[in-house]
Write an enzyme that holds these catalytic residues in place. Structure first.
Site, PDB file in Angstrom:
ATOM      1  N   ASP A  34      -6.649   2.111   4.904  1.00 30.27           N
ATOM      2  CA  ASP A  34      -7.601   1.832   3.841  1.00 30.27           C
ATOM      3  C   ASP A  34      -8.759   0.962   4.310  1.00 30.27           C
ATOM      4  O   ASP A  34      -8.787  -0.221   3.996  1.00 30.27           O
ATOM      5  CB  ASP A  34      -6.852   1.134   2.688  1.00 30.27           C
TER       6      ASP A  34
ATOM      7  N   GLU B  20     -15.573  -3.706   1.273  1.00 33.87           N
ATOM      8  CA  GLU B  20     -14.364  -4.220   0.621  1.00 33.87           C
ATOM      9  C   GLU B  20     -13.520  -5.104   1.539  1.00 33.87           C
ATOM     10  O   GLU B  20     -13.169  -6.217   1.186  1.00 33.87           O
ATOM     11  CB  GLU B  20     -13.540  -3.036   0.107  1.00 33.87           C
TER      12      GLU B  20
ATOM     13  N   GLU C  70      -2.047   5.299  -6.486  1.00 32.33           N
ATOM     14  CA  GLU C  70      -2.287   3.993  -7.104  1.00 32.33           C
ATOM     15  C   GLU C  70      -2.274   4.081  -8.630  1.00 32.33           C
ATOM     16  O   GLU C  70      -3.132   3.517  -9.310  1.00 32.33           O
ATOM     17  CB  GLU C  70      -3.615   3.398  -6.593  1.00 32.33           C
TER      18      GLU C  70
HETATM   19  O1  GCW Z   1      -8.656   0.381  -1.146  1.00 31.67           O
HETATM   20  C1  GCW Z   1      -8.328   0.775  -2.372  1.00 31.67           C
HETATM   21  C2  GCW Z   1      -9.152  -0.096  -3.232  1.00 31.67           C
HETATM   22  C3  GCW Z   1      -9.158   0.378  -4.642  1.00 31.67           C
HETATM   23  C4  GCW Z   1      -9.676   1.801  -4.644  1.00 31.67           C
HETATM   24  C5  GCW Z   1      -8.778   2.643  -3.745  1.00 31.67           C
HETATM   25  C6  GCW Z   1      -9.275   4.063  -3.606  1.00 31.67           C
HETATM   26  C7  GCW Z   1     -10.932   2.865  -6.342  1.00 31.67           C
HETATM   27  O2  GCW Z   1      -8.656  -1.407  -3.139  1.00 31.67           O
HETATM   28  O3  GCW Z   1      -9.971  -0.466  -5.390  1.00 31.67           O
HETATM   29  O4  GCW Z   1      -9.733   2.316  -5.927  1.00 31.67           O
HETATM   30  O5  GCW Z   1      -8.725   2.106  -2.473  1.00 31.67           O
HETATM   31  O6  GCW Z   1      -9.962   4.319  -2.629  1.00 31.67           O
HETATM   32  O7  GCW Z   1      -8.988   4.873  -4.440  1.00 31.67           O
END
Ligand code: GCW
Length: 861
Positions: free
Chosen positions: A400, A428, A321
């Site tokens: 995720d 989340e 990311e």
């Molecule tokens: O799910 C995603 C989240 C991000 C997060 C990432 C991760 C901290 O939307 O906000 O970043 O995972 O776990 O690194």
């Protein structure tokens, strides 16, 4: 003549009248400090804990002089005073204590043996473990808290206090426990500016204004909560790490946080950015194999340990990311992890390297592309290449933190590498602490999955991460907590059960979800049977309910995945590089991850488990759409078609969410007032948001599949009046995006100082509940008034802080005015007054027979 006698008003915005009328009688358990969470230490029935013949101790004798044992003694003092009204004498000198024969004794195994050699036990305690015993000998009645080490002594004290809080008898006490694994950490995704990524409970307890906060009182209280459930490490900053935190002046400040953690045995850890040697070190490179980079990390580690001698280690998110990583130099995650691990090694520090490495620019047109494969593809070939003080930190599922996922196949793919499971406490993708979701049952599903590793049957995920299956020296549990300055730490008071449950599972992953929720309910709300029954039923059903009205059959949460991950946003998953595709078209849905025709992901599991997932016949229904692409008419094991299952579960889930409110209302006066109302407010909100989810999902799938609901519910709302179909004065209809998040795809916005939408009531005279569905944007506060024949009957403000400034599934919310008398021909009018950037947006009215009336009729029948 108007009849408004029963007017009760409740919703997201105002519950004032109702609150005033329903104030519970002051009970013995009020007020309670919400920050105490499960350490409420409410008074208990001493006769249960100390039955006759078992005296309550008068003195706590601390054998050692470590900080942790001091903390243990203080905590016992506090707990005894609050729960048993007994003020313990604190004693440290063995000789003085001899005067008292009625003691709690706290010490390490070594100290206990030195104090009374006769108490030496043959069987050694495992690290951080403890033994609790009651020993009666001559005139002595001793409650022994013996730790394998100082941490063990502290954990033993908390365990004893837990038993007391649960009113367990201490007459015959013989408990030996040890944690399942050495790593039991939380991660906090806090940024130096005080914001928290995916945090839903206020600002950071650690940072603000690009610095460590001056007032760290909450940090110490947090450490206490963590220690009470055996958590021994905490990473205080976002895994999307700011390299600046490693600068000397920042480390000096961070040391203040470590000092608050220290009395509770919580080791501080930091998330680090791989490019730190370049960004703050001024080097030309951050290539992990460059000697100057290794030297920089060594010097930095020395500096960190000078400031924080008990520093736990670091977390690394790299090549993920947008975070910098070793791929930039053609190096592997193992090479990156090891260069840092070798710098930490002399100090006893560890590296948690995240397995969450994937490409978010996947080609969605490629039917073989699959984000779920990434963890295994990136790490499997590196097995055995990581140093012993590296742990690969793996999210429970391969995508995720969705509402349901299979476990990551990587757990079974690393035999010569330490592993930790990463669980997400902050909700989340599971309602962001506005929806009640007790996550322990979900985590248990992952931890109890048997990976079918050949030659290691059974090979439960929980045994793999604790190091048992592959005889690894380290491993464990990491929970992304993201607590904030909110009084309840996580916003929703009941969400604290997730933090509690995480700690308990990390300590003892074989505990059941029911046992954990019972412990938590007792510690938080006391031992009243009725309170426990209601709370535990709410907790244990909540994940299932949330799953029912969000993403079914393993397809993913169906939320807006490229935005805030909160309300419905079904197509957001499709046609982009993020790889959370649901592959829904007119004829079917689901990702084909089979070996035979799909992405081959299933082949990453050991053959026994792969065989189960590969065939439609054996694949469990709740993971069907994760593993397979099927027609909507495909019949599940239950015999129901996929599409009818989607319809039915969404109606059932929304109904069940509404029923939670009534269940909780039975606890008025039985739980602390403030907590009662905080929870009630959220459950009311959830009851109004679950139908937003339900309608969005069923309408979208109805349109996509063209298949009718066999119960005729979809698109059929006999009690609903669309705002755009009302007589509008100043309001103008607007199309909402995505269309499925507003009823009929449309809403009405007010473009002037005040607007109204009115309609004539055409149904029989009677008592009704009037629900107004509207949008409450982040910016601005509109005001609404409900009028009947020109008289105002209710008014409320759209002042919630929902996570969007647009009309959509995040901001759609509802206010219900309950018990309104309506006659045929009455004029119902909603007046909207925009505030700030919020144009008093309206979606629809839903007028249903008043709940009390329908309940009475049900009884008559
Ligand atoms: O799910 C995603 C989240 C991000 C997060 C990432 C991760 C901290 O939307 O906000 O970043 O995972 O776990 O690194």
């Amino acid at each position: 003549m108007r009849r408004f006698a029963l007017m009760l008003s409740c919703g997201v915005a105002v519950c004032a009248w109702k609150q005033a009328s329903a104030l519970p009688a002051p009970g013995p358990r009020q007020p309670v400090n919400p920050q105490a969470a499960w350490l409420a230490y409410s008074p208990v029935d001493a006769r249960q804990v100390f039955p006759s013949g078992t005296p309550i101790p008068n003195t706590v004798l601390r054998l050692g002089d470590s900080t942790l044992e001091s903390t243990a003694a203080d905590e016992l003092h506090r707990g005894f005073e609050d729960m048993l009204h007994r003020v313990l004498r604190l004693d440290t000198g063995a000789t003085q204590a001899e005067r008292d024969h009625n003691l709690i004794v706290v010490g390490t195994t070594r100290e206990v043996a030195a104090w009374r050699p006769s108490l030496r036990e043959g069987k050694q305690l495992a690290p951080e473990g403890f033994r609790l015993r009651r020993i009666v000998s001559g005139r002595d009645s001793l409650l022994m808290i013996e730790g394998a080490d100082e941490r063990g002594a502290l954990y033993g004290a908390f365990a004893l206090l837990r038993m007391i809080a649960e009113e367990q008898s201490l007459a015959h006490l013989e408990v030996v426990e040890a944690p399942s694994a050495p790593v039991r950490w939380t991660n906090e995704w806090d940024n130096p500016d005080g914001s928290i990524e995916r945090g839903y409970a206020g600002r950071s307890i650690f940072f603000g204004n690009d610095d460590v906060r001056q007032d760290l009182a909450r940090v110490r209280e947090y450490a206490r909560l963590l220690a009470s459930v055996g958590i021994n490490g905490c990473t205080i900053n976002n895994v999307n790490a700011d390299p600046d935190l490693l600068r000397p002046e920042k480390l000096r400040e961070i040391a203040r946080i470590a000092a608050e953690f220290r009395p509770y045995g919580v080791r501080l850890s930091l998330s680090i950015a791989m490019n730190s040697p370049q960004v703050i070190g001024g080097l030309k490179t951050f290539d992990p194999l460059a000697p100057e980079v290794a030297a920089w990390w060594r010097a930095k580690a020395d500096e960190i340990y000078r400031a924080i001698p008990d520093f736990g280690g670091v977390i690394i998110k790299a090549d993920s990311e947008g975070q910098p990583g070793p791929s930039q130099y053609g190096r592997t995650p193992a090479e990156a992890a090891n260069v840092v691990a070798r710098a930490l090694k002399p100090h006893g520090g560890i590296v948690l390297y995240r397995g969450f490495v994937y490409n978010h620019h996947l080609d969605w047109r490629d039917s073989k592309a699959d984000r779920a494969r990434a963890g295994y593809d990136n790490f499997h070939s590196l097995d055995g290449k990581f140093d012993d003080n590296v742990i690969v930190q793996i999210k429970n599922g391969p995508i995720d933190f969705q509402v349901r996922e299979p476990v990551s196949p990587l757990f079974a793919g690393l035999h010569k590498t330490n592993e930790a499971i990463e669980l997400q406490i902050t909700q989340e993708y599971t309602g962001q602490q506005r929806h009640l979701v007790f996550l322990v049952p979900m985590w248990k599903t992952a931890l109890d999955t048997d990976m079918h590793v050949p030659g290691a049957r059974p090979s439960l995920v929980r045994d793999i991460v604790t190091g048992r299956t592959f005889a690894r020296p380290s491993g464990g549990f990491v929970g992304v907590a993201n607590v904030g300055l909110d009084d309840y730490w996580l916003g929703h008071p009941l969400a604290m059960a997730n933090l509690y449950g995480f700690g308990r599972l990390a300590w003892s992953p074989s505990l059941s979800a029911a046992a954990i929720s019972d412990e938590w309910a007792r510690l938080t709300f006391g031992n009243d049977t009725e309170v426990r029954r209601v709370v535990e039923a709410l907790m244990l059903n909540s994940w299932h309910i949330y799953e029912e009205y969000t993403g079914p059959l393993g397809v993913g949460t169906l939320t807006d995945i490229i935005g805030v991950h909160y309300g419905p946003g079904i197509e957001s998953a499709e046609r982009n590089g993020w790889g959370q595709w649901i592959r829904a078209d007119h004829s079917g849905i689901g990702m084909d991850r089979t070996i035979a025709t799909g992405t081959g992901y299933i082949g990453q599991y050991p053959p026994g488990l792969a065989a189960e997932y590969e065939t439609l016949k054996a694949c469990p229904d709740d993971l069907l759409l994760f593993m397979h692409h099927v027609p909507y008419t495909y019949r599940l094991h239950s015999g129901k078609t996929v599409i009818q299952y989607i319809y039915d579960t969404h109606y059932a889930g929304a109904t069940a969410a509404a029923a939670q409110v009534a269940a909780w209302e039975t606890l008025a006066g039985k739980v602390p007032d403030r907590t009662y109302f905080e929870v009630l407010r959220r459950l009311n909100y959830q009851a109004g948001h679950a139908p937003v989810w339900r309608d969005a999902v069923v309408n979208w799938f109805h349109q996509m599949s063209g298949i009718a609901d066999d119960q005729g519910r979809v698109g059929n709302h006999p009690n609903r009046i669309e705002a755009e179909a009302m007589h509008l004065a100043g309001y103008a209809p607007v199309a909402v995006t995505p269309w499925e998040t507003a009823s009929g795809g449309k809403a009405a916005m007010c473009g002037q100082a005040a607007c109204s939408a009115s309609t004539v009531f055409t149904r029989p005279d009677g008592w009704y509940d009037v629900a107004v569905q509207y949008f409450d944007l982040l910016d601005g506060v509109s005001h609404f008034t409900l009028e009947i024949n020109g008289s105002p009957v209710d008014t409320w403000a759209a002042d919630d802080t929902l996570p969007s400034d647009k009309l959509n599934g995040h901001t759609s919310t509802r206010h219900t005015t309950a018990g309104v008398a309506l006659d045929r021909g009455d004029r119902i009018r909603i007046v909207g007054v925009p505030g700030g950037k919020e144009p008093a947006p309206l979606d629809y009215l839903e007028i249903t027979r008043a709940f009390a009336v329908t309940a009475r009729e049900a009884v008559k029948k």
